[in-house]
Design a protein around this motif. Structure first.
Motif, PDB file in Angstrom:
ATOM      1  N   VAL A 216       0.878  -1.091   0.059  1.00 50.60           N
ATOM      2  CA  VAL A 216      -0.028  -0.200  -0.059  1.00 50.60           C
ATOM      3  C   VAL A 216       1.024   1.351  -0.169  1.00 50.60           C
ATOM      4  N   PHE A 217       0.733   1.897  -1.109  1.00 49.70           N
ATOM      5  CA  PHE A 217       1.448   3.275  -1.225  1.00 49.70           C
ATOM      6  C   PHE A 217       0.408   4.594  -0.893  1.00 49.70           C
ATOM      7  N   TRP A 218       0.473   5.175   0.302  1.00 49.89           N
ATOM      8  CA  TRP A 218      -0.783   6.124   0.364  1.00 49.89           C
ATOM      9  C   TRP A 218       0.027   7.343   0.994  1.00 49.89           C
ATOM     10  N   THR A 219      -0.602   8.327   0.556  1.00 51.13           N
ATOM     11  CA  THR A 219      -0.204   9.947   1.176  1.00 51.13           C
ATOM     12  C   THR A 219      -1.363  10.764   1.556  1.00 51.13           C
ATOM     13  N   SER A 220      -0.995  11.702   1.816  1.00 54.38           N
ATOM     14  CA  SER A 220      -2.081  12.900   2.295  1.00 54.38           C
ATOM     15  C   SER A 220      -1.475  14.343   1.649  1.00 54.38           C
ATOM     16  N   GLU A 221      -2.434  15.122   1.748  1.00 50.32           N
ATOM     17  CA  GLU A 221      -1.958  16.588   1.238  1.00 50.32           C
ATOM     18  C   GLU A 221      -1.197  17.232   2.520  1.00 50.32           C
ATOM     19  N   ALA A 222      -0.133  17.583   2.065  1.00 51.87           N
ATOM     20  CA  ALA A 222       0.799  18.247   3.354  1.00 51.87           C
ATOM     21  C   ALA A 222       0.179  19.606   3.762  1.00 51.87           C
ATOM     22  N   PRO A 223       0.362  19.710   5.181  1.00 55.46           N
ATOM     23  CA  PRO A 223      -0.340  21.151   5.575  1.00 55.46           C
ATOM     24  C   PRO A 223       0.662  22.230   5.139  1.00 55.46           C
ATOM     25  N   GLU A 224      -0.098  23.436   5.184  1.00 55.14           N
ATOM     26  CA  GLU A 224       0.808  24.630   4.667  1.00 55.14           C
ATOM     27  C   GLU A 224       1.071  25.627   5.925  1.00 55.14           C
ATOM     28  N   GLY A 225       1.791  26.231   5.966  1.00 54.69           N
ATOM     29  CA  GLY A 225       2.252  27.277   6.981  1.00 54.69           C
ATOM     30  C   GLY A 225       2.799  26.625   8.054  1.00 54.69           C
ATOM     31  N   ALA A 226       2.913  27.423   9.382  1.00 50.31           N
ATOM     32  CA  ALA A 226       3.349  26.709  10.496  1.00 50.31           C
ATOM     33  C   ALA A 226       2.550  25.638  11.182  1.00 50.31           C
ATOM     34  N   ASN A 227       3.115  24.830  11.643  1.00 49.39           N
ATOM     35  CA  ASN A 227       2.451  23.771  12.359  1.00 49.39           C
ATOM     36  C   ASN A 227       3.102  23.045  13.500  1.00 49.39           C
ATOM     37  N   ASN A 228       2.285  22.921  14.629  1.00 43.12           N
ATOM     38  CA  ASN A 228       2.696  22.148  15.609  1.00 43.12           C
ATOM     39  C   ASN A 228       3.080  20.775  15.567  1.00 43.12           C
ATOM     40  N   CYS A 229       4.174  20.190  16.367  1.00 44.24           N
ATOM     41  CA  CYS A 229       4.847  18.947  16.325  1.00 44.24           C
ATOM     42  C   CYS A 229       3.976  18.249  17.458  1.00 44.24           C
ATOM     43  N   VAL A 230       2.741  18.189  17.646  1.00 41.17           N
ATOM     44  CA  VAL A 230       1.948  17.642  18.937  1.00 41.17           C
ATOM     45  C   VAL A 230       2.018  16.126  18.788  1.00 41.17           C
ATOM     46  N   GLY A 231       2.413  15.546  17.812  1.00 39.39           N
ATOM     47  CA  GLY A 231       2.205  14.091  17.914  1.00 39.39           C
ATOM     48  C   GLY A 231       0.968  13.885  16.960  1.00 39.39           C
ATOM     49  N   ASN A 232       1.206  12.783  15.870  1.00 38.64           N
ATOM     50  CA  ASN A 232       0.058  12.492  15.267  1.00 38.64           C
ATOM     51  C   ASN A 232      -0.546  11.207  15.529  1.00 38.64           C
ATOM     52  N   GLN A 233      -1.733  11.146  15.920  1.00 42.55           N
ATOM     53  CA  GLN A 233      -2.650   9.883  16.293  1.00 42.55           C
ATOM     54  C   GLN A 233      -3.025   9.005  15.232  1.00 42.55           C
ATOM     55  N   PRO A 234      -2.882   7.739  15.265  1.00 43.55           N
ATOM     56  CA  PRO A 234      -3.419   7.113  14.179  1.00 43.55           C
ATOM     57  C   PRO A 234      -4.884   6.848  14.355  1.00 43.55           C
TER      58      PRO A 234
END
Length: 265
Positions: A216-234
């Motif tokens: 499985v090759f899967w991508t998402s739209e990358a966010p723009e601008g400044a973003n916090n690195c708070v941790g991404n939950q599955p």
């Protein structure tokens, strides 16, 4: 929803990493798509190989290039001068293979090149990637020569991702009925996204299916601008296969080589 088009192993390498409009939330299983990749002149290798690089950053190279490099079209002395300048300027921070060494005799070769950029491997490499002292140096065109843009290790090999997109990691698969074509997977975005729910930003994945595995090759739209690195939950999300999973292995293509997806009952 129609049954997705799937690729057999013989044409697996002809698939692009992902295609589709972005920002659309799906309410059911996501279907696979396939398309033709860009020509190898920009990726640094033959068109029948999926380009990879450090963390998926372009330009990429075929896996075969890591075993000795490609046949570069550039004069070796131009690249040598750029590497000599890096070794002299960076000192102990330069790639280890270039420190206290004659760059003409040091182990390095070209992994990928375009009209405006070159990726050079230094130190020990083989077909599986960099060795202990293996690093990459990225050069950019500057006047009549080449200038060092960046350098460092290359521990996280990944297929090259299209601009504006980022890889989605598959952390687990659940509800695995071997007779079903629908699998629930837990997906997690990479990078800093301020902890957003990734589902509205998911692209349609590409599935490469054969008798032994489903990649499985899967991508998402990358966010723009400044973003916090708070941790991404599955988050759970359904995935529709072209054929029942059976006893085939489910693999996550967000890294190279593709990694088995843990199964949870």
């Amino acid at each position: 929803m129609t049954t997705p088009r799937t690729a057999r192993l013989g044409i697996a390498v002809a698939l692009l990493l992902c295609v589709s409009a972005c920002g659309t939330e799906t309410s059911g299983p996501v279907e696979a798509t396939k398309s033709v990749p860009e020509e190898a002149e920009e990726s640094g290798g033959p068109s029948d190989e999926r380009p990879i690089s450090c963390t998926g950053e372009a330009p990429g190279w075929p896996a075969s290039a890591m075993d000795g490099g490609i046949a570069s079209r550039l004069p070796a002395d131009e690249l040598t001068r750029a590497l000599e300048a890096l070794a002299a300027r960076a000192g102990i921070d330069a790639p280890s293979a270039l420190q206290d060494a004659d760059v003409h005799e040091a182990p390095w070769f070209v992994l990928a090149e375009t009209k405006t950029s070159v990726v050079v491997a230094t130190g020990s490499w083989d077909g599986g990637g960099p060795g202990r002292d293996g690093e990459v140096v990225r050069l950019k065109a500057s006047g009549a020569g080449w200038q060092v843009q960046s350098w460092g290790d290359c521990r996280n090999l990944a297929p090259v991702v299209d601009p504006g997109l980022q890889w989605v990691r598959i952390d687990a698969a659940t509800d695995l009925d071997p007779a079903s074509t629908e699998v629930t997977v837990e997906v997690t975005e990479g990078g800093c996204t301020s902890g957003r729910d990734p589902r509205p930003f998911l692209q349609e994945p590409t599935l490469v299916e054969d008798d032994d595995s489903v990649v499985v090759f899967w991508t998402s739209e990358a966010p723009e601008g400044a973003n916090n690195c708070v941790g991404n939950q599955p988050v759970p999300h359904p995935l529709r296969l072209g054929e029942p999973l059976g006893d085939r292995e489910l693999l996550d293509g967000s890294r190279w080589p593709a990694r088995p997806v843990p199964r949870r009952r």
